[in-house]
Enzyme design. Structure first.
Site, PDB file in Angstrom:
ATOM      1  N   GLU A 135       0.958  -1.321   0.031  1.00 25.88           N
ATOM      2  CA  GLU A 135      -0.038   0.109   0.172  1.00 25.88           C
ATOM      3  C   GLU A 135       0.754   1.246  -0.018  1.00 25.88           C
ATOM      4  O   GLU A 135       1.720   1.467   0.958  1.00 25.88           O
ATOM      5  CB  GLU A 135      -0.890  -0.002   1.121  1.00 25.88           C
ATOM      6  CG  GLU A 135      -2.090   1.119   1.124  1.00 25.88           C
ATOM      7  CD  GLU A 135      -2.093   2.061   2.345  1.00 25.88           C
ATOM      8  OE1 GLU A 135      -2.125   3.131   2.132  1.00 25.88           O
ATOM      9  OE2 GLU A 135      -2.380   1.353   3.387  1.00 25.88           O
ATOM     10  N   CYS A 177      -2.112   8.127   4.005  1.00 25.67           N
ATOM     11  CA  CYS A 177      -1.941   7.915   2.434  1.00 25.67           C
ATOM     12  C   CYS A 177      -3.368   8.043   1.671  1.00 25.67           C
ATOM     13  O   CYS A 177      -3.319   8.471   0.694  1.00 25.67           O
ATOM     14  CB  CYS A 177      -1.497   6.351   2.411  1.00 25.67           C
ATOM     15  SG  CYS A 177      -2.544   5.252   3.315  1.00 25.67           S
TER      16      CYS A 177
END
Length: 486
Positions: A254, A288
């Site tokens: 990720e 993120c």
């Protein structure tokens, strides 16, 4: 009796172990740079030995019953709840995140552990599929993958560590885990203490406190781990992917995001502002999934900017341990200086400032740029800070094109009064996740969490993570004599 601060060591083979490097590391509170603890760093040789320990221990753990694994995971959850307040305070203290953020992170972590309890039955199950060959019976088995290398970041350290660790162990794997040493307690020490409390057999969960100067690519190149799980920047993720590809290892990556928040022509501006403030400024934008670009239809542009700036200007900032604080410090001075340079470069390029932020100690207050072109450098940079770009869209379709004009594809959001239209347009955004009438920072244990393009590979969440962390095996049984053509 030892307190958690006494456990400022690596956890290897069921023991709290001093690192053997001559170097030590100060874990700091990013608000005032006060020292939380001082840890000795583990060496490359310690890491190499730890992988061997995990490899041997996993052989027995792979055979452990579902009830055994279930009891361990339930006890981990029990430990977290019994130490809830101490954990939340340490998450805030180490990461610089507000108590709101720390509480959210704790809850997400607890939910991951709870969900993993329900994964234990996924291995050692067999199902039968038909065969075209007379007398052949096909059995399909799901087995543990083996040893997993886990590397987690500084921003949501407990949550982003546990989302790999808990499912992996529940599914019969062993873990060698390296948290970011800046957040060693939230990212590793509390987790090790939880598994120690739960009675997990030695060598199944190992947590090593070290840095790249000591171990280099040792978490990636060691031949033992079958999968590398990493959350962090795209450049590092590409490096990991290259090494994993050369060695035919699986990856769960990720990576970065340039997440768009799209306000369509028929949106409720007040509600859109409410969501955008949260999705941009939770944890100072150091997520993120945080909003990076606000893309607003021209009919609502000025109204949105006025209201968004007014709300951002009023956000309380300062010591993250103050319950009123929303904007706490960035994680370290290096990150702060990096963001200040991004701001200076945008100003030098002539980008208009709607709200001028300021540095107050290690805190950066919100900075808002308006009239940004999507081709501007600031619009194509993952900001990871309380800085945001606002872009005007000519039409709803133009807004979607702008949203897609990035190398990233993690999360996104669309605001509209027409849910059917919004979902249709949401399917056109090339990102792993799109949230309608909500902001970009969402997670869950039963949804496929992950990104497209340069935002990563693989999906977390059940059942997708089960596929990532196990192997399937076909065994055929020929029940009667098979005649062959030669």
């Amino acid at each position: 009796m030892k307190t958690i601060k006494d456990l400022n060591k690596s956890f290897i083979n069921g023991e709290w172990v001093e690192g053997l490097s001559s170097r030590r590391y100060d874990i700091l509170n990013p608000y005032d740079n006060s020292v939380i603890s001082n840890v000795s760093l583990a060496t490359a040789k310690q890491l190499e030995d730890t992988f061997e320990i995990a490899k041997q221990a996993q052989k027995d753990w792979a055979k452990a019953s579902a009830d055994t694994r279930r009891q361990v995971m339930m006890k981990v959850g029990e430990y977290l709840q019994e130490n809830r307040e101490e954990i939340i305070e340490m998450i805030a203290r180490e990461t610089g995140g507000s108590l709101i953020k720390a509480t959210v992170e704790f809850q997400l972590t607890a939910e991951i552990v709870e969900a993993s309890v329900n994964m234990v039955d996924e291995i050692h199950q067999m199902h039968e599929v038909p065969s075209a060959i007379d007398g052949k019976v096909n059995h399909i088995h799901r087995l543990p993958l083996g040893v997993i290398s886990s590397i987690s970041p500084f921003n949501f350290p407990m949550n982003l560590s546990m989302r790999t660790i808990a499912p992996a162990i529940a599914l019969g794997n062993a873990i060698v885990h390296k948290p970011d040493v800046q957040v060693a307690f939230a990212g590793g020490i509390f987790i090790a203490a939880a598994f120690e409390y739960a009675g997990l057999p030695k060598g199944i969960f190992n947590m090593i406190l070290t840095d790249l100067e000591e171990i280099g690519d040792g978490m990636l190149t060691n031949p033992i781990p079958r999968l590398i799980s990493f959350t962090g920047s795209t450049p590092v993720g590409k490096h990991i992917g290259a090494i994993a590809g050369q060695n035919l290892k699986r990856v769960a990556l990720e990576l970065g995001g340039n997440n768009p928040f799209v306000v369509l022509s028929d949106a409720d501006v007040d509600r859109a502002v409410d969501a955008a403030i949260f999705g941009k400024y939770i944890h100072q934008g150091q997520i993120c999934m945080a909003i990076n670009r606000l893309i607003v239809h021209k009919d609502l542009y000025e109204e949105f900017i006025t209201k968004f700036v007014e709300r951002a200007k009023a956000l309380p900032y300062g010591d993250q341990l103050d319950p009123k604080t929303v904007i706490g410090p960035l994680v370290n001075e290096r990150q702060l200086e990096k963001v200040q340079q991004v701001i200076a470069d945008a100003k030098a390029a002539g980008v208009n400032v709607a709200l001028e932020g300021e540095r107050v100690g290690n805190v950066l207050t919100p900075t808002i740029f308006r009239d940004v072109k999507n081709s501007d450098s600031i619009a194509q940079t993952e900001l990871f800070s309380p800085v945001v770009s606002i872009i005007e869209a000519e039409t709803d379709e133009d807004a979607i094109e702008i949203a897609n004009d990035t190398k990233y594809g993690l999360s996104s959001a669309i605001f509209s009064s027409d849910l059917e239209k919004a979902e249709r347009l949401g399917l056109q955004i090339d990102s792993g996740m799109t949230h309608i009438n909500d902001q970009t920072v969402n997670d869950g244990t039963n949804v496929p969490f992950g990104g497209n393009k340069m935002s990563g590979l693989g999906r977390f969440g059940n059942p997708w993570i089960v596929e990532e962390f196990t192997v399937t095996k076909w065994i055929s049984l020929q029940t009667n004599y098979r005649e062959f053509p030669f």
